[in-house]
Design a protein around this motif. Structure first.
Motif, PDB file in Angstrom:
ATOM      1  N   VAL A 147       5.062  28.515 -19.932  1.00  0.00           N
ATOM      2  CA  VAL A 147       5.779  28.390 -18.658  1.00  0.00           C
ATOM      3  C   VAL A 147       5.045  29.136 -17.538  1.00  0.00           C
ATOM      4  O   VAL A 147       4.588  30.265 -17.718  1.00  0.00           O
ATOM      5  CB  VAL A 147       7.218  28.915 -18.775  1.00  0.00           C
ATOM      6  CG1 VAL A 147       7.817  29.233 -17.410  1.00  0.00           C
ATOM      7  CG2 VAL A 147       8.091  27.882 -19.465  1.00  0.00           C
ATOM      8  N   VAL A 148       4.938  28.480 -16.381  1.00  0.00           N
ATOM      9  CA  VAL A 148       4.381  29.097 -15.171  1.00  0.00           C
ATOM     10  C   VAL A 148       5.320  28.790 -14.014  1.00  0.00           C
ATOM     11  O   VAL A 148       5.611  27.622 -13.733  1.00  0.00           O
ATOM     12  CB  VAL A 148       2.975  28.550 -14.846  1.00  0.00           C
ATOM     13  CG1 VAL A 148       2.426  29.236 -13.588  1.00  0.00           C
ATOM     14  CG2 VAL A 148       2.023  28.756 -16.013  1.00  0.00           C
ATOM     15  N   TRP A 165       0.342  22.962  -9.374  1.00  0.00           N
ATOM     16  CA  TRP A 165       1.042  22.236 -10.451  1.00  0.00           C
ATOM     17  C   TRP A 165       0.036  21.428 -11.287  1.00  0.00           C
ATOM     18  O   TRP A 165       0.067  21.463 -12.520  1.00  0.00           O
ATOM     19  CB  TRP A 165       2.080  21.309  -9.830  1.00  0.00           C
ATOM     20  CG  TRP A 165       2.913  20.545 -10.812  1.00  0.00           C
ATOM     21  CD1 TRP A 165       2.524  19.459 -11.561  1.00  0.00           C
ATOM     22  CD2 TRP A 165       4.268  20.795 -11.185  1.00  0.00           C
ATOM     23  NE1 TRP A 165       3.553  19.019 -12.349  1.00  0.00           N
ATOM     24  CE2 TRP A 165       4.645  19.822 -12.140  1.00  0.00           C
ATOM     25  CE3 TRP A 165       5.219  21.736 -10.784  1.00  0.00           C
ATOM     26  CZ2 TRP A 165       5.916  19.758 -12.705  1.00  0.00           C
ATOM     27  CZ3 TRP A 165       6.492  21.683 -11.347  1.00  0.00           C
ATOM     28  CH2 TRP A 165       6.839  20.711 -12.303  1.00  0.00           C
ATOM     29  N   ASP A 166      -0.862  20.715 -10.607  1.00  0.00           N
ATOM     30  CA  ASP A 166      -1.836  19.877 -11.304  1.00  0.00           C
ATOM     31  C   ASP A 166      -2.785  20.723 -12.151  1.00  0.00           C
ATOM     32  O   ASP A 166      -3.130  20.330 -13.274  1.00  0.00           O
ATOM     33  CB  ASP A 166      -2.630  19.051 -10.296  1.00  0.00           C
ATOM     34  CG  ASP A 166      -1.770  18.007  -9.586  1.00  0.00           C
ATOM     35  OD1 ASP A 166      -0.666  17.695 -10.092  1.00  0.00           O
ATOM     36  OD2 ASP A 166      -2.204  17.514  -8.528  1.00  0.00           O
ATOM     37  N   VAL A 167      -3.212  21.865 -11.618  1.00  0.00           N
ATOM     38  CA  VAL A 167      -4.089  22.755 -12.388  1.00  0.00           C
ATOM     39  C   VAL A 167      -3.387  23.215 -13.653  1.00  0.00           C
ATOM     40  O   VAL A 167      -3.957  23.216 -14.748  1.00  0.00           O
ATOM     41  CB  VAL A 167      -4.526  23.963 -11.537  1.00  0.00           C
ATOM     42  CG1 VAL A 167      -5.160  25.043 -12.405  1.00  0.00           C
ATOM     43  CG2 VAL A 167      -5.506  23.535 -10.453  1.00  0.00           C
ATOM     44  N   MET A 168      -2.126  23.610 -13.521  1.00  0.00           N
ATOM     45  CA  MET A 168      -1.382  24.100 -14.683  1.00  0.00           C
ATOM     46  C   MET A 168      -1.186  23.001 -15.729  1.00  0.00           C
ATOM     47  O   MET A 168      -1.366  23.231 -16.930  1.00  0.00           O
ATOM     48  CB  MET A 168      -0.035  24.677 -14.248  1.00  0.00           C
ATOM     49  CG  MET A 168      -0.160  25.936 -13.404  1.00  0.00           C
ATOM     50  SD  MET A 168      -1.149  27.196 -14.238  1.00  0.00           S
ATOM     51  CE  MET A 168      -1.715  28.159 -12.847  1.00  0.00           C
ATOM     52  N   GLU A 169      -0.841  21.821 -15.291  1.00  0.00           N
ATOM     53  CA  GLU A 169      -0.674  20.719 -16.238  1.00  0.00           C
ATOM     54  C   GLU A 169      -1.990  20.369 -16.925  1.00  0.00           C
ATOM     55  O   GLU A 169      -2.003  20.022 -18.110  1.00  0.00           O
ATOM     56  CB  GLU A 169      -0.110  19.489 -15.531  1.00  0.00           C
ATOM     57  CG  GLU A 169       1.383  19.579 -15.247  1.00  0.00           C
ATOM     58  CD  GLU A 169       2.029  18.211 -15.101  1.00  0.00           C
ATOM     59  OE1 GLU A 169       1.360  17.311 -14.555  1.00  0.00           O
ATOM     60  OE2 GLU A 169       3.194  18.045 -15.531  1.00  0.00           O
ATOM     61  N   SER A 170      -3.102  20.507 -16.214  1.00  0.00           N
ATOM     62  CA  SER A 170      -4.401  20.163 -16.791  1.00  0.00           C
ATOM     63  C   SER A 170      -4.799  21.114 -17.907  1.00  0.00           C
ATOM     64  O   SER A 170      -5.683  20.800 -18.705  1.00  0.00           O
ATOM     65  CB  SER A 170      -5.487  20.183 -15.705  1.00  0.00           C
ATOM     66  OG  SER A 170      -5.842  21.518 -15.345  1.00  0.00           O
ATOM     67  N   THR A 171      -4.167  22.277 -17.955  1.00  0.00           N
ATOM     68  CA  THR A 171      -4.504  23.280 -18.967  1.00  0.00           C
ATOM     69  C   THR A 171      -3.493  23.328 -20.108  1.00  0.00           C
ATOM     70  O   THR A 171      -3.615  24.153 -21.016  1.00  0.00           O
ATOM     71  CB  THR A 171      -4.577  24.676 -18.331  1.00  0.00           C
ATOM     72  OG1 THR A 171      -3.283  25.038 -17.837  1.00  0.00           O
ATOM     73  CG2 THR A 171      -5.571  24.706 -17.190  1.00  0.00           C
ATOM     74  N   GLY A 172      -2.467  22.486 -20.047  1.00  0.00           N
ATOM     75  CA  GLY A 172      -1.436  22.493 -21.077  1.00  0.00           C
ATOM     76  C   GLY A 172      -0.292  23.440 -20.803  1.00  0.00           C
ATOM     77  O   GLY A 172       0.602  23.595 -21.634  1.00  0.00           O
ATOM     78  N   LYS A 174       3.202  24.662 -18.681  1.00  0.00           N
ATOM     79  CA  LYS A 174       4.395  23.925 -18.265  1.00  0.00           C
ATOM     80  C   LYS A 174       4.932  24.533 -16.976  1.00  0.00           C
ATOM     81  O   LYS A 174       5.679  25.515 -16.983  1.00  0.00           O
ATOM     82  CB  LYS A 174       5.450  23.956 -19.376  1.00  0.00           C
ATOM     83  CG  LYS A 174       4.991  23.208 -20.623  1.00  0.00           C
ATOM     84  CD  LYS A 174       6.098  22.941 -21.608  1.00  0.00           C
ATOM     85  CE  LYS A 174       5.608  22.100 -22.774  1.00  0.00           C
ATOM     86  NZ  LYS A 174       6.681  21.789 -23.749  1.00  0.00           N
ATOM     87  N   PRO A 175       4.541  23.959 -15.830  1.00  0.00           N
ATOM     88  CA  PRO A 175       4.946  24.525 -14.546  1.00  0.00           C
ATOM     89  C   PRO A 175       6.411  24.253 -14.213  1.00  0.00           C
ATOM     90  O   PRO A 175       6.980  23.232 -14.607  1.00  0.00           O
ATOM     91  CB  PRO A 175       4.022  23.812 -13.551  1.00  0.00           C
ATOM     92  CG  PRO A 175       3.670  22.522 -14.214  1.00  0.00           C
ATOM     93  CD  PRO A 175       3.639  22.810 -15.690  1.00  0.00           C
ATOM     94  N   VAL A 176       7.007  25.199 -13.509  1.00  0.00           N
ATOM     95  CA  VAL A 176       8.371  25.080 -12.983  1.00  0.00           C
ATOM     96  C   VAL A 176       8.306  25.416 -11.501  1.00  0.00           C
ATOM     97  O   VAL A 176       7.777  26.464 -11.126  1.00  0.00           O
ATOM     98  CB  VAL A 176       9.340  26.043 -13.696  1.00  0.00           C
ATOM     99  CG1 VAL A 176      10.718  26.005 -13.035  1.00  0.00           C
ATOM    100  CG2 VAL A 176       9.441  25.715 -15.180  1.00  0.00           C
TER     101      VAL A 176
END
Length: 313
Positions: A147-148, A165-172, A174-176
């Motif tokens: 979670v981020v 958000w896109d950077v976080m998703e690209s690394t696996g 889970k952004p909130v």
């Protein structure tokens, strides 16, 4: 993407792993050059553990090759499209480093902070590039716990939030998205509410520290490892969440009237908790227990990763 990680303590090391896992080029810098040098073998050790746990598909050496340390801030920031700051949780340090970074990076570079409580507006208001500043608060350690929390200041550009958000998703991860600023964001406010009630229950003699911990780890925590509180109560009444609120709402209203104290934790209760915890774990064994915790988190993360694949999430 080239990503700079500013601060090479435990959080910075974990971020380096997260970004390298996402196949990004990672450039490390810390205010103390020796800290960056010490971080590299620790990162290598963690990568080996993650590979053995099945949490990274590539050999550890492949990820380590994407991570490089730098002695000068300007060298670490050169060409970076995204920056993750993870320096100590002090407002003046945040102000100073963001002012320096704002002058060194390109106009499109996102400047994100790992701060666990300080709103972005507190240290970015006077920056020319304040629209590209944002909070990306991880849970420690982020290479095991995904979670981020993403929270902008009132002036943060929507594109900054989306890029983060896109950077976080690209690394696996889970952004909130946090829709407006507040101290401590969401996770720490929830954790703080539970901690305050936990301390109160021990202080008033209802339970001891071990009993409280058992209640969470072998009770609430088992459900919360797979679902949040709203889904939990949605499944805990025949008619769903509205039915649950009708059945149990009055009970929680009554309980809440006893939970209004804002007093600081007393020295006495802290000493009591310290003494009780030391009965179960000697102070010189804390590091060993933390390493055990991380291995258990790896195993749980691997299990949840497999479960997510099964349900298509």
């Amino acid at each position: 993407m080239r990503i700079a990680v500013i601060g090479t303590g435990l959080i910075g090391q974990a971020w380096a792993i997260v970004f390298a896992r996402g196949k990004h080029e990672v450039r490390l810098w810390d205010g103390f050059a020796e800290a960056t040098a010490k971080a590299m073998p620790l990162i290598a050790e963690q990568l080996n553990d993650l590979h053995q746990a099945g949490l990274i598909d590539e050999p550890a050496a492949a990820l380590l090759a994407r991570i490089k340390g730098f002695d000068k801030l300007e060298d670490a920031l050169e060409g970076a499209e995204y920056v993750q700051e993870s320096l100590p949780e002090k407002l003046e340090i945040k102000k100073e480093i963001f002012a320096r970074m704002d002058k060194l990076v390109s106009a499109t570079t996102v400047l994100a902070s790992s701060t666990s409580s300080i709103p972005a507006s507190a240290f970015t208001e006077d920056l020319p590039g304040r629209a590209r500043c944002v909070i990306a608060h991880p849970v420690n350690p982020p290479c095991f716990v995904p979670v981020v929390e993403i929270c902008g200041a009132p002036w943060t550009d929507a594109q900054t939030v989306q890029k983060t958000w896109d950077v976080m998703e690209s690394t696996g991860q889970k952004p909130v998205k946090i829709h407006k600023e507040l101290e401590g964001f969401i996770l720490n406010r929830l954790q703080g509410a539970l901690l305050r009630e936990a301390v109160r229950l021990v202080e008033q003699g209802y339970v001891d520290a071990e009993g409280l911990d058992v209640t969470i780890k072998d009770g609430l925590g088992l459900r919360w490892a797979f679902m949040g509180p709203f889904e939990t109560i949605d499944l805990n009444a025949p008619g769903g969440i509205a039915d649950y609120a009708k059945r149990y709402g009055p009970m929680f209203e009554s309980i809440s009237k006893e939970q209004t104290s804002t007093e600081p934790w007393s020295d006495e209760v802290v000493a009591k908790l310290e003494a009780e915890r030391r009965q179960y774990l000697d102070a010189d064994k804390l590091l060993d227990r933390r390493m055990w915790r991380d291995r258990r988190l790896m195993a749980l993360a691997a299990h949840k990763k497999a479960a997510d694949r099964d349900i298509g999430k």
